[in-house]
Design a protein around this motif. Structure first.
Motif, PDB file in Angstrom:
ATOM      1  N   THR A   1      45.851  32.887  40.025  1.00  0.00           N
ATOM      2  CA  THR A   1      45.433  34.271  39.826  1.00  0.00           C
ATOM      3  C   THR A   1      46.081  35.221  40.824  1.00  0.00           C
ATOM      4  O   THR A   1      46.633  36.255  40.430  1.00  0.00           O
ATOM      5  N   VAL A   2      46.018  34.902  42.104  1.00  0.00           N
ATOM      6  CA  VAL A   2      46.559  35.818  43.125  1.00  0.00           C
ATOM      7  C   VAL A   2      48.067  36.031  42.972  1.00  0.00           C
ATOM      8  O   VAL A   2      48.521  37.182  43.023  1.00  0.00           O
ATOM      9  N   PRO A   3      48.885  34.986  42.751  1.00  0.00           N
ATOM     10  CA  PRO A   3      50.314  35.265  42.553  1.00  0.00           C
ATOM     11  C   PRO A   3      50.601  36.130  41.325  1.00  0.00           C
ATOM     12  O   PRO A   3      51.488  36.981  41.361  1.00  0.00           O
ATOM     13  N   MET A   4      49.849  35.941  40.238  1.00  0.00           N
ATOM     14  CA  MET A   4      50.063  36.787  39.070  1.00  0.00           C
ATOM     15  C   MET A   4      49.578  38.213  39.310  1.00  0.00           C
ATOM     16  O   MET A   4      50.088  39.155  38.716  1.00  0.00           O
ATOM     17  N   LEU A   5      48.618  38.377  40.188  1.00  0.00           N
ATOM     18  CA  LEU A   5      48.047  39.693  40.488  1.00  0.00           C
ATOM     19  C   LEU A   5      48.796  40.411  41.609  1.00  0.00           C
ATOM     20  O   LEU A   5      48.507  41.566  41.897  1.00  0.00           O
ATOM     21  N   MET A   6      49.773  39.752  42.219  1.00  0.00           N
ATOM     22  CA  MET A   6      50.463  40.312  43.378  1.00  0.00           C
ATOM     23  C   MET A   6      51.101  41.688  43.131  1.00  0.00           C
ATOM     24  O   MET A   6      51.008  42.560  43.996  1.00  0.00           O
ATOM     25  N   PRO A   7      51.736  41.956  41.993  1.00  0.00           N
ATOM     26  CA  PRO A   7      52.274  43.314  41.794  1.00  0.00           C
ATOM     27  C   PRO A   7      51.192  44.399  41.832  1.00  0.00           C
ATOM     28  O   PRO A   7      51.408  45.476  42.366  1.00  0.00           O
ATOM     29  N   VAL A   8      50.015  44.089  41.290  1.00  0.00           N
ATOM     30  CA  VAL A   8      48.917  45.060  41.318  1.00  0.00           C
ATOM     31  C   VAL A   8      48.403  45.222  42.741  1.00  0.00           C
ATOM     32  O   VAL A   8      48.105  46.336  43.183  1.00  0.00           O
ATOM     33  N   ILE A   9      48.322  44.127  43.482  1.00  0.00           N
ATOM     34  CA  ILE A   9      47.854  44.188  44.866  1.00  0.00           C
ATOM     35  C   ILE A   9      48.817  45.018  45.711  1.00  0.00           C
ATOM     36  O   ILE A   9      48.395  45.868  46.503  1.00  0.00           O
ATOM     37  N   VAL A  10      50.120  44.804  45.532  1.00  0.00           N
ATOM     38  CA  VAL A  10      51.119  45.574  46.288  1.00  0.00           C
ATOM     39  C   VAL A  10      51.043  47.053  45.926  1.00  0.00           C
ATOM     40  O   VAL A  10      51.089  47.920  46.809  1.00  0.00           O
ATOM     41  N   THR A  11      50.886  47.358  44.651  1.00  0.00           N
ATOM     42  CA  THR A  11      50.762  48.749  44.228  1.00  0.00           C
ATOM     43  C   THR A  11      49.526  49.400  44.843  1.00  0.00           C
ATOM     44  O   THR A  11      49.592  50.527  45.349  1.00  0.00           O
ATOM     45  N   ALA A  12      48.406  48.707  44.826  1.00  0.00           N
ATOM     46  CA  ALA A  12      47.178  49.238  45.418  1.00  0.00           C
ATOM     47  C   ALA A  12      47.339  49.445  46.919  1.00  0.00           C
ATOM     48  O   ALA A  12      46.900  50.462  47.461  1.00  0.00           O
ATOM     49  N   LEU A  13      47.992  48.501  47.593  1.00  0.00           N
ATOM     50  CA  LEU A  13      48.206  48.646  49.038  1.00  0.00           C
ATOM     51  C   LEU A  13      49.142  49.801  49.368  1.00  0.00           C
ATOM     52  O   LEU A  13      48.924  50.517  50.346  1.00  0.00           O
TER      53      LEU A  13
END
Length: 138
Positions: A51-63
């Motif tokens: 889950t976290v690797p697939m969600l990484m682009p969203v996490i980077v965008t949010a950060l």
């Protein structure tokens, strides 16, 4: 105090970050999660390795969004600490510093140059993160 500013900022922006991450989670495909479940991965392993690797682009965008917003914070500091970020300048950001240069010392050119450099800094950070994000994607 600085912890008060941190708590107010967290209270203000946590819902937006939660919505961004929830939107990212709702767009993830189910097949990799199901494959990990069939392979015998535990819930924590599925979260950490799928889950976290697939969600990484969203996490980077949010950060990136949150970091840029945190760098440009002015109203919260001015409303709680007053001009200059408090008595010992404990919460002075570049925006508060430029405000003090402009309205306390009438150093308009220096304040303008500080804010131009600040803008260039933000643009460079965003470009670096976009380049890093582009490298991570296949």
């Amino acid at each position: 105090m600085l912890p008060t500013l941190v708590l107010i900022d967290m209270w203000q922006w946590t819902p937006m970050m939660t919505l961004l991450l929830l939107a990212g989670l709702s767009t993830l495909p189910e097949e990799p999660e199901e494959a990990a479940l069939i392979d015998g991965a535990s819930g924590w392993q599925r979260f950490r390795l799928v889950t976290v690797p697939m969600l990484m682009p969203v996490i980077v965008t949010a950060l990136v969004l949150r970091s840029v917003d945190a760098l440009k914070t002015f109203d919260l500091i001015y409303a709680t600490k007053g001009p200059g970020g408090g008595s010992s300048n404990e919460a002075e950001t570049l925006n508060v510093y430029a405000y003090g240069l402009t309205f306390d010392y009438q150093e308009y050119g220096l304040a303008a140059s500080v804010l131009v450099l600040f803008t260039v800094l933000i643009v460079l950070i965003v470009l670096a993160l976009r380049r890093r994000s582009a490298k991570d994607q296949p």
